[in-house]
Design an enzyme around this catalytic site. Structure first.
Site, PDB file in Angstrom:
ATOM      1  CD  GLU A 153      -2.561   1.463  -0.055  1.00  0.00           C
ATOM      2  OE1 GLU A 153      -3.252   0.430  -0.514  1.00  0.00           O
ATOM      3  OE2 GLU A 153      -2.643   2.410  -0.648  1.00  0.00           O
TER       4      GLU A 153
ATOM      5  CE  LYS B 146       4.848   0.936   1.661  1.00  0.00           C
ATOM      6  NZ  LYS B 146       4.115   2.194   1.473  1.00  0.00           N
TER       7      LYS B 146
ATOM      8  CB  CYS C  80       5.938   3.285   7.477  1.00  0.00           C
ATOM      9  SG  CYS C  80       4.477   2.344   7.705  1.00  0.00           S
TER      10      CYS C  80
HETATM   11  P1  NAD Z   1      -1.845  -0.655  12.652  1.00  0.00           P
HETATM   12  O1  NAD Z   1      -0.820  -1.145  13.856  1.00  0.00           O
HETATM   13  O2  NAD Z   1      -2.509   0.653  12.919  1.00  0.00           O
HETATM   14  O3  NAD Z   1      -2.939  -1.713  12.426  1.00  0.00           O
HETATM   15  C1  NAD Z   1      -2.654  -2.956  12.510  1.00  0.00           C
HETATM   16  C2  NAD Z   1      -3.676  -3.806  13.155  1.00  0.00           C
HETATM   17  O4  NAD Z   1      -3.616  -5.259  13.027  1.00  0.00           O
HETATM   18  C3  NAD Z   1      -4.000  -3.657  14.605  1.00  0.00           C
HETATM   19  O5  NAD Z   1      -5.339  -3.236  14.819  1.00  0.00           O
HETATM   20  C4  NAD Z   1      -3.794  -4.844  15.219  1.00  0.00           C
HETATM   21  O6  NAD Z   1      -4.701  -5.315  16.286  1.00  0.00           O
HETATM   22  C5  NAD Z   1      -4.086  -5.802  14.194  1.00  0.00           C
HETATM   23  N1  NAD Z   1      -3.539  -7.093  14.229  1.00  0.00           N
HETATM   24  C6  NAD Z   1      -2.326  -7.665  14.515  1.00  0.00           C
HETATM   25  N2  NAD Z   1      -2.148  -9.010  14.580  1.00  0.00           N
HETATM   26  C7  NAD Z   1      -3.471  -9.401  14.334  1.00  0.00           C
HETATM   27  C8  NAD Z   1      -4.054 -10.744  13.970  1.00  0.00           C
HETATM   28  N3  NAD Z   1      -3.076 -11.855  14.272  1.00  0.00           N
HETATM   29  N4  NAD Z   1      -5.165 -10.972  13.895  1.00  0.00           N
HETATM   30  C9  NAD Z   1      -6.028  -9.855  13.864  1.00  0.00           C
HETATM   31  N5  NAD Z   1      -5.708  -8.632  14.000  1.00  0.00           N
HETATM   32  C10 NAD Z   1      -4.418  -8.313  14.245  1.00  0.00           C
HETATM   33  O7  NAD Z   1      -0.922  -0.638  11.535  1.00  0.00           O
HETATM   34  P2  NAD Z   1      -0.948   0.052  10.178  1.00  0.00           P
HETATM   35  O8  NAD Z   1      -0.518   1.606  10.196  1.00  0.00           O
HETATM   36  O9  NAD Z   1      -2.475  -0.125   9.504  1.00  0.00           O
HETATM   37  O10 NAD Z   1      -0.103  -0.640   9.265  1.00  0.00           O
HETATM   38  C11 NAD Z   1      -0.174  -2.071   8.871  1.00  0.00           C
HETATM   39  C12 NAD Z   1       0.636  -2.502   7.638  1.00  0.00           C
HETATM   40  O11 NAD Z   1       0.666  -1.511   6.616  1.00  0.00           O
HETATM   41  C13 NAD Z   1       2.460  -2.140   8.184  1.00  0.00           C
HETATM   42  O12 NAD Z   1       3.054  -3.397   7.705  1.00  0.00           O
HETATM   43  C14 NAD Z   1       2.469  -1.016   7.562  1.00  0.00           C
HETATM   44  O13 NAD Z   1       4.150  -0.783   7.350  1.00  0.00           O
HETATM   45  C15 NAD Z   1       2.026  -0.937   6.398  1.00  0.00           C
HETATM   46  N6  NAD Z   1       1.580   0.340   5.756  1.00  0.00           N
HETATM   47  C16 NAD Z   1       1.261   1.381   6.617  1.00  0.00           C
HETATM   48  C17 NAD Z   1       0.818   2.561   5.982  1.00  0.00           C
HETATM   49  C18 NAD Z   1       0.258   3.673   7.051  1.00  0.00           C
HETATM   50  O14 NAD Z   1       0.260   4.802   6.485  1.00  0.00           O
HETATM   51  N7  NAD Z   1       0.100   3.350   8.284  1.00  0.00           N
HETATM   52  C19 NAD Z   1       0.976   2.842   4.587  1.00  0.00           C
HETATM   53  C20 NAD Z   1       1.527   1.815   4.233  1.00  0.00           C
HETATM   54  C21 NAD Z   1       1.652   0.647   4.469  1.00  0.00           C
HETATM   55  C1  UGA Z   2       4.504   7.602   3.728  1.00  0.00           C
HETATM   56  C2  UGA Z   2       4.556   7.393   2.241  1.00  0.00           C
HETATM   57  O1  UGA Z   2       4.406   8.923   1.724  1.00  0.00           O
HETATM   58  C3  UGA Z   2       3.412   6.730   1.652  1.00  0.00           C
HETATM   59  O2  UGA Z   2       3.418   6.587   0.312  1.00  0.00           O
HETATM   60  C4  UGA Z   2       3.639   5.173   2.356  1.00  0.00           C
HETATM   61  O3  UGA Z   2       2.361   4.423   2.150  1.00  0.00           O
HETATM   62  C5  UGA Z   2       3.540   5.209   3.912  1.00  0.00           C
HETATM   63  O4  UGA Z   2       4.640   6.064   4.196  1.00  0.00           O
HETATM   64  C6  UGA Z   2       3.606   4.213   4.568  1.00  0.00           C
HETATM   65  O5  UGA Z   2       4.282   3.011   4.005  1.00  0.00           O
HETATM   66  O6  UGA Z   2       3.551   3.951   5.806  1.00  0.00           O
HETATM   67  P1  UGA Z   2       3.137   8.518   5.545  1.00  0.00           P
HETATM   68  O7  UGA Z   2       4.090   8.462   6.552  1.00  0.00           O
HETATM   69  O8  UGA Z   2       1.535   8.477   5.910  1.00  0.00           O
HETATM   70  O9  UGA Z   2       3.336   8.219   4.135  1.00  0.00           O
HETATM   71  O10 UGA Z   2       3.142  10.434   5.325  1.00  0.00           O
HETATM   72  P2  UGA Z   2       4.044  11.306   4.262  1.00  0.00           P
HETATM   73  O11 UGA Z   2       3.308  12.444   3.903  1.00  0.00           O
HETATM   74  O12 UGA Z   2       5.276  10.640   3.562  1.00  0.00           O
HETATM   75  O13 UGA Z   2       4.970  11.954   5.522  1.00  0.00           O
HETATM   76  C7  UGA Z   2       6.034  11.106   6.361  1.00  0.00           C
HETATM   77  C8  UGA Z   2       6.791  12.106   7.147  1.00  0.00           C
HETATM   78  O14 UGA Z   2       7.479  12.916   6.441  1.00  0.00           O
HETATM   79  C9  UGA Z   2       5.937  13.359   7.994  1.00  0.00           C
HETATM   80  O15 UGA Z   2       6.241  13.521   9.460  1.00  0.00           O
HETATM   81  C10 UGA Z   2       6.000  14.377   7.226  1.00  0.00           C
HETATM   82  O16 UGA Z   2       5.758  15.764   7.822  1.00  0.00           O
HETATM   83  C11 UGA Z   2       7.317  14.501   6.787  1.00  0.00           C
HETATM   84  N1  UGA Z   2       7.705  15.286   5.505  1.00  0.00           N
HETATM   85  C12 UGA Z   2       6.951  14.860   4.182  1.00  0.00           C
HETATM   86  C13 UGA Z   2       8.576  16.415   5.583  1.00  0.00           C
HETATM   87  O17 UGA Z   2       8.913  16.678   6.516  1.00  0.00           O
HETATM   88  N2  UGA Z   2       8.693  16.913   4.254  1.00  0.00           N
HETATM   89  C14 UGA Z   2       8.210  16.618   3.253  1.00  0.00           C
HETATM   90  O18 UGA Z   2       8.308  17.151   1.947  1.00  0.00           O
HETATM   91  C15 UGA Z   2       7.066  15.488   3.210  1.00  0.00           C
END
Ligand code: NAD
Ligand code: UGA
Length: 460
Positions: A162, A217, A273
């Site tokens: 994602e 990713k 992340c």
């Molecule tokens: P999160 O902690 O918000 O959510 C994960 C959820 O999974 C939790 O609610 C937890 O209770 C649940 N969980 C864990 N083990 C479980 C199990 N065995 N059965 C059922 N539920 C279970 O995490 P997130 O921010 O959603 O991130 C999830 C993944 O996506 C990570 O690998 C992260 O790196 C990736 N990711 C996150 C973002 C972002 O913006 N947060 C963007 C892209 C990718």
């Molecule tokens: C980032 C990536 O942008 C997503 O594509 C990815 O899916 C995600 O991580 C993930 O894998 O979790 P996110 O962390 O939600 O998304 O937000 P960003 O907009 O990337 O910002 C990350 C951090 O960098 C923030 O603290 C933001 O304030 C900072 N940032 C971003 C800066 O300081 N300067 C910039 O120009 C951009």
């Protein structure tokens, strides 16, 4: 393969919004999001949409449209797995806090638990989709667990990382730059392509082999974070030389080869992340003996830590080398605007550094509740929970926050901070009144005119 029933394990910042949008766009597909966290599921099911566990602009509307129609939130993980033809795994993959790879590698225990649960429950063939961010070749481990159940069920594994960013998740999901799908089985790949194809132009749906998808990713996050660290490195040079980092960013960003995005200097990147994924990349490179590759990417993190630390140091130095007993107000605690997520927020580390100098901190953030601020500080373990509550106050009004403050530090770029009556804020502060803008969002000239001592990242 015509998919009519999807399950997603993990109702967090990714699972919740991603699957809500799939349900919204595909009314004929039943989507069930499951989680072991009962409170989280209850919040997703709340009648009051302001209670949803994830704050994202536009998300409440998407949930309102689909929930109860073809979108369901449940704690019954087994049943949802059993009924689904396609199971997304969207659980957390945090940095390991123990054992080999501690502080670097991704902790895959939650992923493995999901695989074992799927293997135990499944009675018919399923497509398993890696939505979580995973080290390259994790699909090998999933295959090994799933294919050795001996129950005759076939599993096809896809990688579908994602790329949404928090704060813009719904817009990113509605209109993604690309959707990436890695897999070995053409029919399984096509099944997922055809789901996204309902609203995403096919030219933007990229298909690759499993390993390219998994590694892309980590690579995308590493490149994005690298840009922030690169511009932050230049911000320090700007402060020494009289150049302004926003002007430098604009000048270089107009070069189409560089591009204008992700060049905003700041107090340092946060979020769950960037750091986790780069540390993981560094760990993977080291585990293959690629020392130079590992060192190269590790520098992005080193630079980011330096940026947070020097922001705090600058506050102490400017306030006559002591902040002991001084009230410093934080505008913003979330790691970026338009989210209630505080994971790895720069604010936490700046606060920790100032508290070590005996500052007293008052926090105002429009979306982060007091309990979260204290949880973040307690998690660091630097001082006792009682001490954190004695030294840190969280308030719900930005003007009240500023009373008798020596300084205001802007830690998050919330739009509302620009619209404040800064004259009124200054009136109630100690003089001279200082503002440290870690996001470069305030109008320097205006604040100077009002009488503030205004400092911003990346300007001399
Ligand atoms: P999160 O902690 O918000 O959510 C994960 C959820 O999974 C939790 O609610 C937890 O209770 C649940 N969980 C864990 N083990 C479980 C199990 N065995 N059965 C059922 N539920 C279970 O995490 P997130 O921010 O959603 O991130 C999830 C993944 O996506 C990570 O690998 C992260 O790196 C990736 N990711 C996150 C973002 C972002 O913006 N947060 C963007 C892209 C990718
Ligand atoms: C980032 C990536 O942008 C997503 O594509 C990815 O899916 C995600 O991580 C993930 O894998 O979790 P996110 O962390 O939600 O998304 O937000 P960003 O907009 O990337 O910002 C990350 C951090 O960098 C923030 O603290 C933001 O304030 C900072 N940032 C971003 C800066 O300081 N300067 C910039 O120009 C951009």
């Amino acid at each position: 393969m015509n998919i009519t029933n999807i399950c997603c394990i993990g109702a967090g910042y990714v699972g919740g919004p991603t699957m809500s949008v799939i349900a919204q766009q595909c009314p004929d597909i039943r989507v069930t999001i499951v989680d072991i966290n009962e409170a989280r599921i209850a919040a997703w099911n709340s009648d009051d949409l302001s209670e949803l566990p994830v704050y994202e602009p536009g998300l409440a509307g998407v949930v309102a449209e689909a929930r109860g129609r073809n979108l369901f939130f449940s704690t019954d993980v087994d049943r949802a797995i059993d009924e689904a033809q396609m199971v997304f795994i969207s659980v957390n993959t945090p940095t390991k806090t123990y054992g080999k790879g501690r502080g670097m590698a991704a902790d895959l225990k939650y992923i493995e638990l999901c695989a074992r649960q799927i293997a135990a429950v499944a009675k018919d063939d399923k497509i398993i989709v890696e939505k979580s961010t995973l080290p390259v070749r994790t699909a090998d481990a999933l295959k090994s667990i799933l294919h050795n159940t001996g129950n005759g069920v076939n599993f096809h594994i896809l990688s579908n990382p994602e790329f949404l960013a928090e704060g813009t998740a719904v817009a990113d999901l509605h209109n993604p730059d690309r959707v990436l799908i890695g897999g070995e089985h053409p029919e399984a790949v096509e099944a997922l392509v055809s789901i996204y194809g309902r609203w995403v132009d096919r030219s933007r749906i990229l298909t690759t082999n499993l390993w390219s998808s998994e590694l892309s990713k980590l690579t995308a996050n590493a490149f994005l974070a690298q840009r922030v660290s690169s511009i932050n490195a230049i911000s320090e040079l700007c402060e020494k030389t009289g150049a302004n980092v926003d002007e430098v960013a604009r000048a270089i960003g107009t070069d189409s080869r560089i591009g204008p995005k992700f060049l905003k200097a700041s107090v340092g990147f946060g979020g769950s992340c960037f750091q986790k994924d780069i540390l993981n990349l560094v760990y993977i490179a080291r585990s293959y003996g690629l020392q130079e590759v590992a060192d190269y990417w590790e520098q992005v993190i080193i630079m980011n830590d330096h940026q947070k630390r020097r922001f705090a140091d600058n506050i102490v130095q400017t306030l006559y080398n002591t902040v002991s007993g001084k009230k410093i107000v934080f505008y913003g605690w979330a790691f970026k605007k338009d989210t209630n997520d505080t994971r790895e927020s720069a604010a936490i580390y700046v606060a920790d550094a100032l508290l070590a100098e005996e500052a007293e901190i008052t926090v105002y953030d429009p979306k982060v509740p007091a309990g979260q601020v204290y949880r973040d500080l307690d998690y660091l373990g630097t001082r006792s929970p009682e001490e954190n509550r004695r030294l840190v106050t969280v308030v719900g009004d930005p003007y009240e926050a500023a009373g008798d403050a020596h300084a205001i530090a802007v830690l998050t770029e919330w739009d509302e901070f620009r619209t404040y009556d800064w004259k009124r804020i200054r009136e109630h502060m100690m003089k001279p009144a200082f503002v440290f803008d870690g996001r470069k969002i305030l109008a320097a000239n205006k604040l100077d005119q009002i009488g503030f001592q205004y400092y911003e990242v990346g300007a001399g």
